[in-house]
Design an enzyme around this catalytic site. Structure first.
Site: not given
Length: 1229
Positions: A428, A430, A711, A850, A854
Site C-alpha cells: 500500500d 498511504t 487508491g 496499514d 489492505d
C-alpha cells in the site's frame, strides 16, 4: 422476550421489559429459539475432556500411525522390538498434547467466566437490577454507564446527552481509537427514565446475525409507526461507552449472534513452500520404506524356503507360521516397524498444524516421531525452531520503534522460513510508504491556486528559501501546530472573497469529525481519517471553526460569529461512492448540498456551466498530484424546498426498506449529487516514511520486485514512485495504461511488450528476436530484455486487465518491468492482483499495508505484514507479522527471513542424513541375519537415539546458525537469492542427503563387520559377538553424526559446544550405565549384558575400527566441500572470504601504524577505486548505499551460477517469468 425468524430471513425482536405482561407472553413462546448471552470458547469440561481429546488426537495421521504400529508390535510373530519402544513415545505424545489442550482450555474457561460474570444493569419489572452478562436476554433493556463495555448488540434508545447522542470507542472491534458517535432515533430519545422505558412495547425486525461491523438494517415498529434503523443507531458488543454519563439500549443480538462473535472465525491457515515440498517427499519416503520391506520380505521367504527349512529341528517357525511365504509376509510387517524411522510422519502432520501463540507452541513443540524415537519438548522439531525464530523477531531491538513504543511481532510461528524466499512485495502507499500524517498544503479556489511559498517580492520561492509562516494570531481558536506559507489565501479571507468563504464553509460542514472542548477555546478534533482532520483543521485556522454538532445541527464560528446550521442529511463516504455530502439549512432558510470527493467522480457530476473552471482546476489538480499531494474536489448545489421535501420522503422510504436498501439509497444519493457547482480542490501532503527509498533500493538489489497498489490518483502515485526511487529518470521507459475499454487496454499492453522486445532486439548482439522466441517461451524472452521498465496502470484499466482472457498478458507485461504501480484500485482489486501472481508464478508473495482496505490483500498473499500506523490495527490483526515502519521490512527479510530459511534447510538436510544413516544399517544387516527382522542396535539405543543423543545439537544449529553476520546480510542483498531459487533445500538436495546417509550406513555396517570377522581380543578370544558389534556400530554412528553436525555448523556458540560434546558425553554415560552391574541387579531381565560396553571399548581394535569408520565417512565430505569452496564458491563463501581479508588488512594496518613509518603522502586514488563509480555517484543510484559497492567483492564473479539457475527457472515456468536485470551484468551486491 426473544426473537424469531421473520420473513425474508429477517429477525424479529419483540421487546418488553422483563416482568412486563407483553414481554412475558412473547418471551414464553420464543425463548427457546434465542441464544443466551453466555459465550463459550472452551471445548471441554471435566467429563468430556478425556474421550473428546483422545478422539481428536487420533484423528491425526501420526497418532493413528503410531497406534497401528503398536498393534503390530503386540503380535509376537511380527515384532522384534519391545512394546514399550512404541507405547512410551505414544503415551508421551498424547500426554503432552493433552496437557497443552487442557492448559489452553483452562485459560479459555477462565476468560469465558470473566466475561460472562461481568455485571450489567437490566430493567426488570420497572426496576434496574444487577445481572450477570450471561443472563442478559434478547429483548432486555439495559443501562450502560461511562467507560463500561457494551454487553450485547444494542439498539440505542436514549442517553444522557442531548438528542440521544452517545460516544463510543471501537478499538476492540476494528482497532480504531478515535471516538465515534451513535444516536438514538428521535422517537425513543426522550425515554430517559425507567418508568417510560418500562412501558416501551415496540418491536424490531432486522437482518439476521452476520459479521458486517459497519452495516445494520432494521425497522422499529412502535405506536403504529415504523422507523428505519441503521448502524448509527447500534452499540455493538465489545465497544466502550465514552464521554457519556449513561445510556439505555435494547438487546437485539446476544451471545454467539453478536457481530463480535460472528467475526471470531478461524483465519485461513498458510503453509510454506517447504511444507508443501515435504508432503511430496514424505510420500516418496513411504514408498521407499515399502520397497525395502518388500525386498527384505522376499529375501526372508527365499531364505526360509532354501535354508531355514534345514534348521526346523532346533529353530522352528513361530506358532501359526506354516510356510515360507507366510513367514515372508510377517517379515514384511516386522521390517515396516524397524525401518519406519525413515518416514518423518510427524513433520508431515506438524506442517499442517495451525499457527499457535509462542507460549502454547513451547508446550507442544513436536519432534519427528516414530516408535523408535520418543517425543520430547527438547527434541529437534520444526515447531521449536520456528518458535525460536519468532522470538528472535520479537526481541529484535533494531525493529523496535521507540517513538510509538511498538516492537516487531511475529503473529505466527509457521512462516518464518518463507520470509527468506520472497520474490514479490505488494505494498500500500498511504501509511505504509508514507507517514499518513496529513498536512493541508495547497488549494485551488475558483481557478486560483494557493499554497506556493512566496518570497518577499511575491514570487515563487526557490527550494530552501522558506519565509515565515502565515500569522493566525487574529484567530483565538486557531490550532498553533498548523502552518501555511501563502499569505494571499488569508488576505482573500479578510477581503471577503465569497468563493473562498464558501470553500472553507464547505470544509467546516462536510465531514464526520467529532469536536471535544475540554477548556474554553481548546478544541480537540476526533476524525475517522487523517485527511478529514487536516481539512477541518485548515478551515479552523482560516476562521471557519467547526465548534460542535448535534444529530440535527452543526455549529460553526465563521470569522468570530457563531452560526448554527440545520443538518438535514449525511450522504456518507464509501469505497464505491468515493465522495461524501451533507445537506444543510442555513439560518436564512436556504438548503444547500456540500460535496467533497475524488476528482474522477466529482468532475463528471458538475453542471456544464463549470466547464472553463473545470479545465483550470484540472490543471491545478495535475500540478498538485505531480508533487505527490493527495487531492479532493469540492462542489455545492442549491436545492429547492419542494424538491428536497419530495426527495427526503423517498429517502425515508428507502431507509425503511427490507430489501435492496443499499441500492435504493445509492440511487437517491446519485440523483441529488448531480449538476453541482465547482468550488475548487484541496491538496494534502503525506510525507514518505524515513528510510523508504533506501529500503526499496536494497530490496530491489535482492531481486525482490515491489508493486505498489494504491487508491490514490495516478499522478500522486507516480510522484511517490519517483520519491522512493521505485521510478528513476534512468529507466528506459515508464508505460502508462489508462484505457477505458478492453480493446484499449489490450492494445496498450501489446505496445508495451513490443517496445521492450524491440529494445531487446536492438541490443541482442546479433541474435535475432525470432531466434530467441523459437528457443524459449515468451516469458524467458521478456526476462532477457535489456533496460529497465516500469508499468503504471489505473483502476478502471486494471479491471479489464484482470479479466480471464487478458490476465496472462497483463502479468507477462508487468513481470517484465522493474516496478509496477496500480492506481485507483479497490481493496478487492488489490487481492485480485496478489492472487493473479500467486496463480501463475512459482514465487512467494508478501503484502504489506496499514489500513482496513489492505486486509484482503494481506490475507491473500503468502505472507501478510501489518503496519501499526494511523489507521487503526485492522491490518495488524489480519497479518502474520507486524511492525511500525516500512524500513523494518528490509531487516525482516534479509536478516531474519534469510537466516530462518538457511537454518530450516540445514536442519532438514541433517535430519534426513542422520536418520537414513541410522535406519539403513538394519537393511544391510537383514542380508546377514537370515532376514529375521533382528535389529543391529539394542532397543535402548534405538529409543534414545533421537531423544538424547542427536536432538540437542541439531536444535542448536536450527535455532542459532548463521552463514554471515547480520551486517553482511544487509550489505550484500544478493545473498538473498538462493532462497528465492530454493537452492538450499529441494528435491536435488534431498537426494544428496539421502545418498550421503545411505553411504554412511554402508560404511557403518560393513567396516565393523569386516574387521570383526577375523579380529580377536587381547586375550585371544573371538571379538565378534552380537553385543560387541552393536556397541561398536552405535558408537561409530554417534561420533560420525556429531562430527558431521560440527562440519555443518557455520556459527559456533557456547550452546553449540555444550550440546554437541554434552550429547557425546551423555551417550557414553548412558552406555556404561546400561551395562553396569547395578542396573542388572535391579532389572535382571532387561539389562542382561553386564560389562559388555566396558569390555568392548577397552579393545584397541574397536577404537581403531571406530576411527577408521569416522574418517572414511567424513573425509569425502570434507574433500568435496574444500574443492567446492575453491572451484565454485557460493556467494556466502565469498562474503566470508572478504570479511577475513578485511580483518587481516586491519591487523596489518595497525601494525604499520605502530611501526611509525614516515613517507610521502601520495594519494592512493588510482589503487582504491574502480572505473564507473563516478557515473554511479552522479546517477544517484548509490546514495546512502556506499557499503554495497565493495571493490573486493565485486571483483569476483561468483553469482554466474545463480543467474544461470534463475534463467533456467524462468524458462521452465509455464507462465510469465521474473525478469533479471543482472543477467548480463556484473554482480550487484
Amino acid at each position: 422476550m426473544g426473537c424469531g425468524a421473520a420473513s425474508h430471513g429477517a429477525v424479529r425482536v419483540p421487546p418488553g421489559p422483563r416482568g412486563g405482561a407483553a414481554g412475558a407472553s412473547q418471551r414464553a413462546g420464543l425463548q427457546r429459539e434465542v441464544p443466551s448471552n453466555c459465550i463459550k470458547t472452551s471445548k471441554y469440561n471435566i467429563i468430556t475432556f478425556l474421550p473428546v481429546n483422545l478422539f481428536e488426537q487420533f484423528q491425526e495421521v501420526a497418532n493413528t500411525y503410531f497406534l497401528f504400529l503398536l498393534i503390530l508390535q503386540l503380535i509376537p510373530q511380527i515384532s522384534s522390538l519391545s512394546w514399550f519402544t512404541t507405547i512410551v513415545p505414544l503415551v508421551l505424545v498424547l500426554t503432552i498434547t493433552a496437557v497443552k489442550d487442557a492448559t489452553d482450555d483452562y485459560f479459555r474457561h477462565k476468560s469465558d467466566n470473566q466475561v460472562n460474570n461481568r455485571q450489567s444493569q437490566v430493567l426488570i419489572s420497572g426496576v434496574l437490577r444487577q445481572e450477570q452478562w450471561m443472563n442478559v436476554r434478547v429483548g432486555d433493556i439495559i443501562k450502560l454507564e461511562n467507560n463500561q463495555f457494551v454487553a450485547a448488540d444494542l439498539l440505542l434508545l436514549s442517553s444522557s446527552e442531548p438528542h440521544g447522542l452517545c460516544y463510543i470507542e471501537t478499538a476492540e472491534l476494528d482497532g480504531e481509537t478515535n471516538m465515534k458517535v451513535r444516536q438514538a432515533i428521535p422517537v425513543t430519545s426522550e425515554l430517559g427514565d425507567t418508568s417510560k422505558l418500562a412501558r416501551f412495547d415496540g418491536e424490531v425486525i432486522c437482518e439476521p446475525p452476520n459479521n458486517k461491523l459497519d452495516k445494520f438494517g432494521g425497522t422499529l415498529y412502535w405506536k403504529e409507526s415504523k422507523y428505519p434503523l441503521s448502524n448509527q443507531n447500534m452499540l455493538l458488543r465489545g465497544c466502550v461507552l465514552r464521554n457519556t454519563e449513561w445510556c439505555f439500549g435494547l438487546v437485539v443480538f446476544a451471545g454467539p449472534d453478536t457481530k463480535l462473535m460472528q467475526n471470531s472465525g478461524r483465519t485461513k491457515f498458510k503453509r510454506t513452500s517447504i511444507d508443501r515440498l515435504m508432503n511430496t517427499l514424505v510420500l516418496w519416503i513411504f514408498g521407499f520404506l515399502v520397497c525395502m520391506g518388500v525386498i527384505l520380505a522376499i529375501g526372508n521367504a527365499i531364505w526360509e524356503h532354501e535354508v531355514g527349512v534345514c534348521f526346523q529341528i532346533y529353530l522352528p517357525w513361530d506358532e501359526g507360521v506354516h510356510s515360507a511365504f507366510f513367514s515372508g509376509f510377517l517379515s514384511f510387517w516386522s521390517y515396516i516397524i524397524i525401518l519406519n524411522t525413515v518416514v518423518p510422519i510427524s513433520l508431515y502432520v506438524s506442517s499442517q498444524a495451525p499457527a499457535l501463540s509462542p507460549s502454547l507452541s513451547l508446550l507442544i513443540s513436536l519432534s519427528f516421531r516414530s516408535p523408535a524415537w520418543v517425543l520430547s519438548p527438547l527434541a529437534p522439531s520444526v515447531e521449536v525452531i520456528r518458535l525460536g525464530h519468532s522470538y528472535f523477531i520479537n526481541w529484535d531491538k533494531k525493529m523496535y520503534c521507540a517513538k510509538r513504543r511498538t516492537p516487531a511481532e511475529a503473529r505466527t510461528t509457521t512462516l518464518n522460513e518463507e520470509l527468506g524466499q520472497v520474490e514479490y512485495i505488494f505494498s500500500d502507499k498511504t501509511g505504509t510508504l508514507t507517514q499518513n500524517i496529513m498536512v493541508f498544503s495547497k488549494c485551488s479556489v475558483n481557478g486560483h491556486s494557493y499554497g506556493d511559498v512566496q518570497d518577499v517580492l511575491g514570487h515563487k520561492a526557490e527550494l530552501g528559501e522558506r519565509p515565515e509562516p502565515v500569522d493566525f494570531s487574529f484567530n483565538p481558536l486557531a490550532d498553533p501546530r498548523f502552518q501555511f506559507w501563502d499569505p494571499s489565501l488569508l488576505e482573500a479571507i479578510k477581503l471577503g472573497d465569497p468563493h473562498v468563504h464558501e470553500f472553507f464553509r464547505l470544509l467546516s460542514l462536510c465531514h464526520t469529525v467529532m469536536s471535544e472542548e475540554k477548556n474554553e477555546g481548546e478544541l480537540y478534533y476526533k476524525a475517522q481519517s487523517p485527511d478529514e482532520g487536516a481539512l477541518v483543521t485548515a478551515a479552523r485556522n482560516f476562521g471557519f471553526v467547526f465548534r460542535s454538532r448535534t444529530p440535527k445541527t452543526i455549529t460553526v464560528h465563521e470569522l468570530g460569529r457563531a452560526i448554527t446550521y440545520q443538518l438535514l442529511a449525511i450522504l456518507d463516504f464509501n469505497n464505491i461512492r468515493k465522495r461524501m455530502s451533507v445537506i444543510v439549512r442555513s439560518p436564512e432558510g436556504k438548503i444547500r448540498l456540500y460535496c467533497k470527493g475524488a476528482d474522477t467522480i466529482l468532475l463528471e457530476r458538475l453542471h456544464p456551466i463549470n466547464q472553463d473552471l473545470t479545465n483550470v482546476t484540472t490543471d491545478h489538480l495535475n500540478e498538485y498530484a505531480g508533487e505527490g499531494l493527495r487531492t479532493l474536489v469540492l462542489a455545492y448545489k442549491d436545492l429547492e424546498e419542494s424538491y428536497y421535501e419530495e426527495w427526503s420522503e423517498r429517502l425515508h422510504q428507502a431507509s425503511s426498506a427490507h430489501e435492496a436498501r443499499e441500492d435504493r439509497l445509492a440511487q437517491l444519493y446519485d440523483e441529488v449529487e448531480h449538476d453541482m457547482m465547482l468550488l475548487g480542490a484541496t491538496a494534502i501532503e503525506d510525507k514518505l516514511q524515513q528510510g523508504v527509498p533506501e529500503t526499496i533500493a536494497i530490496l530491489t538489489l535482492a531481486n525482490i520486485k515491489i508493486w505498489v497498489l494504491t487508491g490514490d490518483k495516478q499522478e500522486t502515485a507516480v510522484n511517490i514512485g519517483y520519491s522512493c526511487k521505485m521510478l528513476t529518470d534512468d529507466m528506459t521507459e515508464v508505460f502508462v495504461v489508462t484505457g477505458h475499454t478492453v480493446l484499449e487496454v489490450r492494445e496498450e499492453l501489446r505496445k508495451a511488450r513490443e517496445k521492450m522486445m524491440d529494445a531487446s532486439h536492438s541490443t541482442s548482439n546479433g541474435f535475432s528476436y525470432q531466434e530467441k522466441l523459437s528457443s524459449s517461451k515468451l516469458t524467458s524472452v521478456l526476462e532477457a530484455i535489456a533496460g529497465e521498465y516500469a508499468l503504471v496502470i489505473n483502476g478502471h484499466s486494471l479491471a479489464h486487465a484482470l479479466e480471464a482472457d487478458m490476465e496472462v498478458e497483463f502479468l507477462e507485461t508487468a513481470c517484465a518491468c522493474k516496478a509496477v504501480i496500480c492506481c485507483r484500485v479497490t481493496p478487492l482489486q488489490k487481492a485480485q492482483v496478489v492472487e493473479l501472481v500467486k496463480k501463475y508464478k512459482k514465487a512467494v508473495t508478501l503484502a504489506i499495508g496499514d489500513g482496513a482496505n489492505d486486509v484482503s490483500m494481506i490475507k491473500t498473499a503468502h505472507i501478510g505484514v501489518g503496519i501499526s500506523g494511523q489507521e487503526g490495527i485492522q491490518a495488524v490483526l489480519a497479518s502474520d507479522y507486524s511492525f511500525s515502519q516500512f524500513k523494518f521490512l528490509q531487516r525482516l527479510l534479509l536478516v531474519h527471513g534469510r537466516w530462518s530459511y538457511l537454518r530450516m534447510c540445514k536442519f532438514l538436510c541433517y535430519f534426513f542424513y542422520k536418520n537414513f544413516a541410522f535406519t539403513m544399517v538394519h537393511f544391510w544387516f537383514g542380508f546377514f541375519c537370515g532376514f529375521s527382522a533382528q535389529t543391529v542396535y539394542d532397543q535402548y539405543f534405538i529409543t534414545l537415539y533421537n531423544i538424547v543423543y542427536t536432538s540437542l545439537p541439531v536444535l542448536a544449529m536450527g535455532v542459532f546458525d548463521q552463514d554471515v553476520p547480520e551486517q553482511r546480510s544487509m550489505e550484500y542483498p544478493k545473498l538473498y537469492e538462493p532462497g528465492q531459487l530454493n537452492l538450499l533445500f529441494n528435491k536435488r538436495e534431498f537426494f544428496i542427503c539421502i545418498a550421503q546417509g545411505i553411504y554412511t550406513s554402508v560404511l557403518m555396517f560393513f567396516i565393523p563387520y569386516g574387521v570383526f570377522a577375523d579380529a580377536t581380543r587381547d586375550d585371544g578370544a573371538q571379538l565378534a559377538d552380537y553385543q560387541s558389534f552393536a556397541v561398536t556400530v552405535a558408537t561409530s554412528l554417534v561420533i560420525v553424526v556429531s562430527v558431521q553436525i560440527g562440519l555443518d555448523t557455520g556459527f559456533w556458540t557456547a550452546i553449540n559446544h555444550f550440546f554437541i560434546w554434552g550429547s557425546l558425553a551423555a551417550y557414553f554415560a548412558i552406555l556404561f550405565a546400561m551395562h553396569s552391574n547395578g542396573l542388572f541387579q535391579m532389572f535382571p531381565n532387561q539389562f542382561r549384558f553386564v560389562g559388555n560396553a566396558q569390555n568392548t571399548l577397552a579393545q584397541p581394535t574397536v577404537w581403531l575400527t571406530i576411527a577408521l569408520t569416522t574418517v572414511v565417512c567424513i573425509m569425502p565430505v570434507v574433500a568435496f566441500r574444500f574443492l567446492k569452496l575453491d572451484l565454485k564458491p557460493e556467494l556466502s563463501d565469498t562474503v566470508r572470504y572478504t570479511q577475513l581479508v578485511r580483518k587481516k588488512q586491519k591487523t596489518q594496518h595497525r601494525c604499520m601504524r605502530r611501526a611509525g613509518r614516515v613517507g610521502s603522502r601520495r594519494s592512493g586514488y588510482a589503487f582504491s577505486h574502480q572505473e564507473g563509480f563516478g557515473e554511479l555517484i552522479m546517477s544517484g543510484k548509490n546514495m546512502r548505499l556506499s557499503s554495497l559497492a565493495l571493490s573486493s567483492f565485486t571483483a569476483r564473479p561468483s553469482t554466474g551460477w545463480i543467474e544461470t539457475l534463475r534463467k533456467k527457472k524462468g524458462s521452465d515456468s509455464s507462465t510469465a517469468g521474473s525478469p533479471s536485470s543482472a543477467a548480463s551484468k556484473t554482480l550487484k551486491v
